[in-house]
Design a protein around this motif. Sequence first.
Motif, PDB file in Angstrom:
ATOM      1  N   ALA A  86      60.765  59.290  67.263  1.00 39.42           N
ATOM      2  CA  ALA A  86      62.216  59.123  67.186  1.00 39.42           C
ATOM      3  C   ALA A  86      62.763  59.805  65.942  1.00 39.42           C
ATOM      4  N   ASP A  87      63.963  60.342  66.068  1.00 38.35           N
ATOM      5  CA  ASP A  87      64.623  60.956  64.907  1.00 38.35           C
ATOM      6  C   ASP A  87      65.087  59.898  63.911  1.00 38.35           C
ATOM      7  N   TYR A  88      65.491  58.734  64.439  1.00 35.20           N
ATOM      8  CA  TYR A  88      66.032  57.676  63.592  1.00 35.20           C
ATOM      9  C   TYR A  88      65.408  56.338  63.969  1.00 35.20           C
ATOM     10  N   ILE A  89      65.373  55.451  62.990  1.00 35.95           N
ATOM     11  CA  ILE A  89      64.991  54.062  63.220  1.00 35.95           C
ATOM     12  C   ILE A  89      66.159  53.168  62.816  1.00 35.95           C
ATOM     13  N   VAL A  90      66.457  52.178  63.652  1.00 38.02           N
ATOM     14  CA  VAL A  90      67.348  51.088  63.258  1.00 38.02           C
ATOM     15  C   VAL A  90      66.450  49.870  63.063  1.00 38.02           C
ATOM     16  N   ALA A  91      66.319  49.429  61.827  1.00 32.45           N
ATOM     17  CA  ALA A  91      65.436  48.305  61.496  1.00 32.45           C
ATOM     18  C   ALA A  91      66.230  47.007  61.563  1.00 32.45           C
ATOM     19  N   ALA A  92      65.946  46.223  62.601  1.00 33.39           N
ATOM     20  CA  ALA A  92      66.621  44.947  62.815  1.00 33.39           C
ATOM     21  C   ALA A  92      65.580  43.842  62.924  1.00 33.39           C
TER      22      ALA A  92
ATOM     23  N   VAL B 232      69.735  52.308  53.630  1.00 33.08           N
ATOM     24  CA  VAL B 232      69.134  53.484  54.266  1.00 33.08           C
ATOM     25  C   VAL B 232      67.929  53.949  53.469  1.00 33.08           C
ATOM     26  N   ILE B 233      66.827  54.190  54.164  1.00 34.74           N
ATOM     27  CA  ILE B 233      65.660  54.846  53.570  1.00 34.74           C
ATOM     28  C   ILE B 233      65.309  56.014  54.481  1.00 34.74           C
ATOM     29  N   GLY B 234      65.416  57.228  53.968  1.00 38.88           N
ATOM     30  CA  GLY B 234      65.153  58.397  54.799  1.00 38.88           C
ATOM     31  C   GLY B 234      66.103  58.433  55.976  1.00 38.88           C
ATOM     32  N   ARG B 235      65.569  58.301  57.201  1.00 39.08           N
ATOM     33  CA  ARG B 235      66.377  58.287  58.413  1.00 39.08           C
ATOM     34  C   ARG B 235      66.290  56.910  59.102  1.00 39.08           C
ATOM     35  N   THR B 236      66.055  55.891  58.277  1.00 37.09           N
ATOM     36  CA  THR B 236      65.991  54.514  58.771  1.00 37.09           C
ATOM     37  C   THR B 236      67.184  53.736  58.246  1.00 37.09           C
ATOM     38  N   LEU B 237      67.876  53.053  59.143  1.00 40.46           N
ATOM     39  CA  LEU B 237      69.052  52.267  58.795  1.00 40.46           C
ATOM     40  C   LEU B 237      68.718  50.788  58.989  1.00 40.46           C
ATOM     41  N   PHE B 238      68.967  49.977  57.983  1.00 36.29           N
ATOM     42  CA  PHE B 238      68.643  48.552  58.024  1.00 36.29           C
ATOM     43  C   PHE B 238      69.890  47.750  58.376  1.00 36.29           C
ATOM     44  N   VAL B 239      69.699  46.807  59.297  1.00 33.66           N
ATOM     45  CA  VAL B 239      70.815  45.992  59.775  1.00 33.66           C
ATOM     46  C   VAL B 239      70.386  44.530  59.819  1.00 33.66           C
ATOM     47  N   GLY B 240      71.356  43.632  59.992  1.00 37.76           N
ATOM     48  CA  GLY B 240      71.047  42.214  60.110  1.00 37.76           C
ATOM     49  C   GLY B 240      70.352  41.667  58.877  1.00 37.76           C
TER      50      GLY B 240
ATOM     51  N   SER C 288      71.735  41.789  65.850  1.00 35.21           N
ATOM     52  CA  SER C 288      72.019  43.093  65.238  1.00 35.21           C
ATOM     53  C   SER C 288      71.353  44.226  66.003  1.00 35.21           C
ATOM     54  N   GLY C 289      70.079  44.046  66.374  1.00 35.78           N
ATOM     55  CA  GLY C 289      69.386  45.091  67.110  1.00 35.78           C
ATOM     56  C   GLY C 289      69.962  45.293  68.495  1.00 35.78           C
ATOM     57  N   ALA C 290      70.319  44.192  69.169  1.00 36.79           N
ATOM     58  CA  ALA C 290      70.909  44.302  70.506  1.00 36.79           C
ATOM     59  C   ALA C 290      72.251  45.025  70.447  1.00 36.79           C
TER      60      ALA C 290
ATOM     61  N   PHE D 126      78.034  37.644  63.637  1.00 33.37           N
ATOM     62  CA  PHE D 126      78.939  38.775  63.841  1.00 33.37           C
ATOM     63  C   PHE D 126      78.792  39.832  62.756  1.00 33.37           C
ATOM     64  N   THR D 127      78.431  39.427  61.529  1.00 29.55           N
ATOM     65  CA  THR D 127      78.218  40.427  60.476  1.00 29.55           C
ATOM     66  C   THR D 127      76.986  41.276  60.793  1.00 29.55           C
ATOM     67  N   ALA D 128      75.936  40.640  61.313  1.00 33.83           N
ATOM     68  CA  ALA D 128      74.734  41.385  61.701  1.00 33.83           C
ATOM     69  C   ALA D 128      75.051  42.364  62.820  1.00 33.83           C
ATOM     70  N   MET D 129      75.816  41.912  63.801  1.00 29.18           N
ATOM     71  CA  MET D 129      76.162  42.775  64.926  1.00 29.18           C
ATOM     72  C   MET D 129      77.052  43.933  64.500  1.00 29.18           C
ATOM     73  N   ALA D 130      77.967  43.678  63.562  1.00 24.70           N
ATOM     74  CA  ALA D 130      78.824  44.753  63.057  1.00 24.70           C
ATOM     75  C   ALA D 130      77.990  45.840  62.393  1.00 24.70           C
ATOM     76  N   LEU D 131      76.963  45.440  61.655  1.00 21.04           N
ATOM     77  CA  LEU D 131      76.084  46.428  61.027  1.00 21.04           C
ATOM     78  C   LEU D 131      75.328  47.225  62.079  1.00 21.04           C
ATOM     79  N   GLY D 132      74.908  46.569  63.160  1.00 17.48           N
ATOM     80  CA  GLY D 132      74.251  47.292  64.242  1.00 17.48           C
ATOM     81  C   GLY D 132      75.158  48.338  64.854  1.00 17.48           C
ATOM     82  N   VAL D 133      76.417  47.988  65.047  1.00 20.27           N
ATOM     83  CA  VAL D 133      77.409  48.931  65.570  1.00 20.27           C
ATOM     84  C   VAL D 133      77.566  50.121  64.631  1.00 20.27           C
TER      85      VAL D 133
END
Length: 388
Positions: free
Chosen positions: A146-152, A272-280, A16-18, A295-302
Amino acid sequence: MSHESYKAVVIGLGPSGAAALKRLNELGISAIGIERKKTPEEPAVCGEFLPEPSEITFISKYPSVKKAFEYIGYTEKTNIIKRIFLEFERYRKFHLKIGGFTISRKEMVNKLIENANVVTGDDVVAIKQLEKGYLVKTRKGREIQADYIVAADGFPSLTRRLLGDNTALDPIDYALGINLKMEVPNFPQSDIYMYSSKDTPGGYAWIIPIGNGMANVGIGIRGNYVKGNITPVVFLEKFIKVFNSSYLKDAKPLEPPRSRWIPVTGFYSTPVIGRTLFVGDALGAVNPINGGGIFTAMALGVLAAESIWLENLDVYRERAWNEIGKILAIGRKYRALVDFLYDHWEVAPVLTRFFPEGLLTKIIKGEETFMEKIIFSGKGRKTSYQPR
């Protein structure tokens, strides 16, 4: 003190993070990825099987999933799977016509991030909220603004806890998966074998051939059954012993077994919490009925990357649910069948003898059927995440 500055920081570089980092780069967004392992996905605790998109059109039709499979295509298929056998101990063996393939998660992830800005062998220890965005601190002393975090960062997610979300799951809603690679000279390379018995409580064991006479061999045990000395290692050893004169005859381990916690309840908290998006797994991308989550984790990353590009996090909330979350919720309902079966194993002969093979195939895929509409799941979390 000067800080590194990016539009987005991705914490965790599994699938998801990749995928998130790859999509951020494609969209021209300055981003950096942080991974605690020196080499991402080494080792990968996973069966590494994926269904062909044509087998799961109810979900593969969505743009995020199409992009995920495009990314998956960056790495070579290690093996082609033609069918899946699901056996209930002593009762019945189902032949599920689900075609697919296996990949190397390690190879795929490292191809996705090879031209990206990444930090490996380091992990996040603190997150400070700023007026706009965050200051992320790592164990080795890096400070990244960073303005945003993607939490994977998997399950349980440290990022969630650092941001004040202490959502807890009941043990029935997560599993401990354990996997190792083995040489399997007597196992057909085009078949997957799934095995369910009282010695796979709340889950199943698997043999997933990955090519060149090798297979991922593992087991998933629900958290409420992991007690004291009763661990998945014990059950995995039993599984290997049962089949050491047939499927696993002359099989040899190529590595020690490794484990990880897996949420099996679908989306279990806010995306979503604030400007953090959770994936995977940090959101619950695993399908509760089949344990698949690549593939579901990767779709969320996208989707997370595209929402950052649009600077509209509502897009992520809505699309994450509509393209992924709703289908995982169907799998959550089907999981009630598994819960019932393990609570009433004595009725397994009746249930498995008369269950239609075609219907079970759709259920294992996570496809909507009439069964989903009549199943009410009351075990585990009383409620899981639902969009407002």
